[in-house]
Design an enzyme around this catalytic site. Structure first.
Site, mmCIF file in Angstrom:
data_model
loop_
_atom_site.group_PDB
_atom_site.id
_atom_site.type_symbol
_atom_site.label_atom_id
_atom_site.label_comp_id
_atom_site.label_asym_id
_atom_site.label_seq_id
_atom_site.Cartn_x
_atom_site.Cartn_y
_atom_site.Cartn_z
ATOM 1 N N SER A 149 0.949 -1.061 0.001
ATOM 2 C CA SER A 149 0.083 -0.015 -0.067
ATOM 3 C C SER A 149 0.864 1.288 -0.024
ATOM 4 C CB SER A 149 -0.985 -0.139 1.162
ATOM 5 O OG SER A 149 -1.782 0.923 1.145
ATOM 6 N N ASP A 317 -9.725 -4.276 -5.921
ATOM 7 C CA ASP A 317 -8.983 -3.122 -4.980
ATOM 8 C C ASP A 317 -9.684 -1.945 -5.686
ATOM 9 O OD1 ASP A 317 -7.395 -1.104 -3.741
ATOM 10 O OD2 ASP A 317 -5.620 -2.141 -4.096
ATOM 11 N N HIS A 350 -8.672 -3.962 -1.327
ATOM 12 C CA HIS A 350 -7.057 -3.438 -0.994
ATOM 13 C C HIS A 350 -6.242 -3.990 0.090
ATOM 14 C CE1 HIS A 350 -4.134 -0.532 -1.080
ATOM 15 N NE2 HIS A 350 -4.046 -0.353 0.198
#
Length: 372
Positions: A149, A317, A350
């Protein structure tokens, strides 16, 4: 103002005048880290983990802190990131409140918390601080940099600014820059915090704390960290049992999905500093690999001196969509890097890398187990 430092945390001091790209210098700053496994005699088995926005350095249990870490299922003996082979360093980002210097830390020049006097932060600064930490620990070259991330953005910055520092890279749910949807969501999160009267221009304390703003911000975040597909499968339209509802009368929480968001946000709200949340979320919005390198994204990626790379993303995501990971893979492949791009079907969105270890673990283990 409060820092939340895991008990196994160790520290590396940054240079006395550590330059911040956007605004001067930090004095007396430090970076928090933890290690897992042991370095070999050549110190060429070192893997660096760079984390998402809210994670600390405690990725897994270790002798100085046997409590489960945020990536417990991934890091450890016999696990995908196998500490029987690898010496793993996990770093808490500069600007955080989990041990590294950030807005909740004491400014040595005043003796008071930085609060909003903390300089505006860039992903490049977080990358430079991580690179300094690695070198301070006696590591000349990393076997691999793993970025998840926001940490994936940090890894890209590190690899362009310190290209000699790593042999390989695993990029997980990352991006070369944030897209408008993600920027908009983070803007609403920040607005929720600063609109809370208890925020008080960053001058809150334990008794006057922007609790409601943080809860709302975290709920907004959770809605983007997971996917609509998971919400449908996991909660449907199920309702909270009558005896478990709150006392808000007409507008109390009635659906299971509402209860989940509330309980998750309640756990988070007093474990992360609001000002750190503001600073780190803003630096994600500002990051652009091309701008940082003064060239195009493709040229910046192709210039990275990597032997091989694994780029992983999931189709569900919505925060860093899969096409952003594909762009990283294609850019890295523009040089002589051996790149594998792996789009996964995971329904968790995500945050899948945190929970869907069955999907993420095997390809990561395979990449790291290869005889380089």
């Amino acid at each position: 103002m409060k820092e939340f430092i895991p008990r196994g945390t160790r520290f590396v001091n940054l240079p006395s005048r550590f330059p911040i790209r956007g605004d001067g210098f930090l004095h007396g700053a430090r970076i928090a880290y933890e290690t897992f496994g042991q370095p070999n005699t050549r110190r060429d088995n070192v893997v660096l983990i760079l984390t998402g926005l809210s994670a600390d350095a405690h990725a897994a249990s270790q002798p100085n802190d046997p409590s489960p870490g945020w990536w417990e299922a991934m890091v450890g003996p016999g696990k995908p990131i196998d500490t029987d082979r690898w010496y793993v360093i996990c770093i808490n980002s500069l600007g955080s409140c989990k041990g590294s210097t950030g807005p909740a830390s004491i400014d040595p020049g005043t003796g008071d918390p930085y609060r909003l006097t903390f300089p505006e932060l860039a992903i490049d600064d977080i990358a430079d601080a991580a690179a300094h930490t690695v070198r301070a620990l006696g590591v000349k070259r990393l076997a691999c940099v793993i970025g998840t991330s926001m940490g994936g953005m940090t890894a890209l910055a590190l690899l362009t600014r310190h290209p000699e520092l790593a042999r390989t890279h695993i990029s997980i749910s990352a991006a070369v820059h944030a897209l408008p949807f993600a920027i908009a969501v983070r803007s609403l999160q920040r607005e929720a915090i600063i609109s809370d009267p208890q925020w008080n221009d960053g001058r809150y304390d334990e008794t006057t704390y922007p609790r409601r703003g943080m809860i709302t911000a975290r709920k907004l975040g959770m809605m983007t960290y997971r996917s609509a597909q998971e919400w449908d499968t996991r909660f449907g339209r199920n309702r909270i049992a009558e005896g478990q509802r709150t006392d808000q009368k007409h507008f109390d929480l009635q659906f299971d999905v509402e209860g989940y968001l509330e309980s998750h946000a309640q756990r988070f709200v007093h474990n992360f500093d609001p000002n750190s949340y503001l600073y780190l979320s803003r630096c994600i919005d500002h990051f652009d690999l091309a701008t940082s390198c003064g060239t195009t994204t493709e040229v910046a990626l192709a210039a990275m001196q990597l032997e091989k790379a694994l780029v992983i993303g999931v189709k569900t995501d919505i925060l860093f969509p899969l096409h952003q990971q594909r762009r990283i893979a294609e850019g890295l492949g523009g040089a002589n890097t051996d790149v594998q791009f792996l789009p996964l079907e995971s329904p968790q969105g995500h945050d899948a890398f945190l929970v869907d270890i069955d999907s993420f673990g095997p390809p990561i283990a395979k990449f790291l187990s290869a005889d380089w």
